[in-house]
Design an enzyme around this catalytic site. Structure first.
Site, PDB file in Angstrom:
ATOM      1  N   ARG A 176      69.521  16.242 -33.484  1.00  0.00           N
ATOM      2  CA  ARG A 176      69.105  15.971 -34.591  1.00  0.00           C
ATOM      3  C   ARG A 176      68.483  17.078 -35.574  1.00  0.00           C
ATOM      4  NH1 ARG A 176      66.931  10.182 -34.067  1.00  0.00           N
ATOM      5  NH2 ARG A 176      69.036   9.019 -33.764  1.00  0.00           N
ATOM      6  N   ARG A 234      65.861  15.324 -41.543  1.00  0.00           N
ATOM      7  CA  ARG A 234      64.830  15.130 -41.935  1.00  0.00           C
ATOM      8  C   ARG A 234      63.277  15.484 -41.990  1.00  0.00           C
ATOM      9  NH1 ARG A 234      65.035   8.518 -41.957  1.00  0.00           N
ATOM     10  NH2 ARG A 234      66.180   8.831 -39.428  1.00  0.00           N
ATOM     11  N   ARG A 291      69.299  16.227 -50.001  1.00  0.00           N
ATOM     12  CA  ARG A 291      69.201  14.936 -49.707  1.00  0.00           C
ATOM     13  C   ARG A 291      68.295  14.520 -50.719  1.00  0.00           C
ATOM     14  NH1 ARG A 291      70.055  11.184 -49.245  1.00  0.00           N
ATOM     15  NH2 ARG A 291      68.852   9.831 -48.040  1.00  0.00           N
ATOM     16  N   ASP A 337      77.364  12.544 -39.328  1.00  0.00           N
ATOM     17  CA  ASP A 337      76.706  10.978 -39.129  1.00  0.00           C
ATOM     18  C   ASP A 337      77.785  10.804 -37.801  1.00  0.00           C
ATOM     19  OD1 ASP A 337      74.732   8.825 -38.841  1.00  0.00           O
ATOM     20  OD2 ASP A 337      76.612   7.601 -38.919  1.00  0.00           O
ATOM     21  N   TYR A 355      77.960  -0.868 -33.963  1.00  0.00           N
ATOM     22  CA  TYR A 355      78.233  -0.928 -34.400  1.00  0.00           C
ATOM     23  C   TYR A 355      79.059  -1.837 -35.752  1.00  0.00           C
ATOM     24  CZ  TYR A 355      74.011   2.565 -34.499  1.00  0.00           C
ATOM     25  OH  TYR A 355      72.630   3.256 -34.665  1.00  0.00           O
TER      26      TYR A 355
END
Length: 336
Positions: free
Chosen positions: A25, A29, A38, A74, A147
């Site tokens: 990652r 963010r 974003r 992702d 998921y």
């Protein structure tokens, strides 16, 4: 600038002095540059726009001088063309979870060259701009299945375990389609320029060792054995109790979380693999002296195993101080 092939040489078993460093990652963010982009687009729009995905992939390389980039995307992007409605709110949400044989039957196997062309276009763009290797990636079949079956994150994954044991035919049909799709997706990434691929099995550790061997490992092996022409890294979180099974894989490297030392992992895996890891991401919130202390322990252990790629034991957390990331990268790069 000359191409930095330190990651490739390490995965090929060459002792190159210091270990290469990249961070799971690493584009995300915690970086202001990423948050600015974003603020203008949705997460899925960012993943599906090659120019923007390329820009955020390059951000940590330019900021920290890491030894590898990893494709920005992702793990769930490939399940959308299989036939599920994927949304991020902001966490992943699937309105039509897969829980029955009929649900599994309606899932399609992905054709990545067509269904995920935007990913391949992004890879070609990234490779043209990078002077370090680009790591392609995917989710592992079981993690994707978690998921798809739960529909969202879960504390106990009860729907997954119920389907695994009560609807085994449906579960195995879904896993087979996921394994086939994942192998094709990773192979297409290799074809478009990724010399290394990593498969993330984030939720592998929710099951017992018996269940891992019976219901998960066969599909991991299927993907690993199918992908050709690139180094393969398998990262399964909370998986040290599965090492007697995992060590049968034929891949270049295994990711190691922070719950076992590199030397312990190397011993349990019969020194078969280069190991990648394994600093606790939370340590990047500590002061620099603490970061240095623990990083030096990992670096010292890395010298005593077959091969070492420095990384975290999981992904960087969103509010990680950027200056601490820089400190860690500089420390590892000066550790020759």
């Amino acid at each position: 600038m000359a191409f930095n092939d330190l990651l490739i040489r390490t995965l090929e078993g060459q002792n190159s002095g210091r270990p290469p460093i990249w961070l799971m990652r690493q584009a995300g963010r915690y970086m202001a540059e990423y948050r600015e982009i974003r603020s203008r687009v949705s997460f899925l729009e960012l993943c599906k726009t090659p120019e923007l995905a390329c820009e955020v992939t390059l951000q940590p390389i330019e900021a920290f001088g890491l030894d590898s980039a990893i494709l920005f995307s992702d793990i769930l992007v490939p399940i959308e063309p299989m036939g599920v409605n994927l949304d991020f709110k902001p966490a992943p949400y699937i309105a039509d979870p897969v829980r029955t044989l009929a649900d599994a039957e309606r899932m399609k196997v992905v054709n990545p060259a067509e269904d995920l062309k935007f990913i391949m276009d992004a890879i070609k763009l990234m490779v043209s701009k990078l002077n370090v290797p680009l790591i392609g990636f995917s989710g592992a079949p079981f993690t994707l299945a978690c998921y798809m079956i739960e529909g969202e994150g879960s504390k106990n994954f009860l729907e997954v375990k119920k389907m695994m044991h009560n609807e085994e035919k449906a579960f195995r049909m879904l896993m087979e389609k996921l394994a086939e799709s994942t192998a094709a997706y990773l192979q297409e990434q290799v074809k478009n320029g990724c010399p290394v691929v990593q498969m993330f099995d984030t939720w592998a550790g929710i099951v017992s060792p018996y269940e891992y061997e019976e219901f998960i490992y066969p599909y991991v092996k299927q993907v690993v054995d199918s992908v050709e022409g690139a180094h393969f890294i398998y990262f399964a979180k909370d998986s040290s109790s599965f090492y007697p099974v995992i060590k049968q894989l034929n891949c270049s490297a295994l990711g190691v979380d922070w719950k076992i030392t590199l030397e312990q992992a190397d011993k349990a895996l019969d020194s078969k693999f280069t190991l990648q890891g394994n600093m606790d991401p939370a340590l990047l919130f500590a002061d620099k002296a603490t970061i240095t202390k623990y990083a030096e322990k990992i670096l010292a252990e890395g010298k005593n195993i077959k091969g070492h790629v420095f990384n975290l034991g999981h992904g960087i957390m969103p509010k990680t101080p950027v200056e601490n990331v820089k400190h860690l990268v500089d420390l590892v790069k000066s550790s020759d």
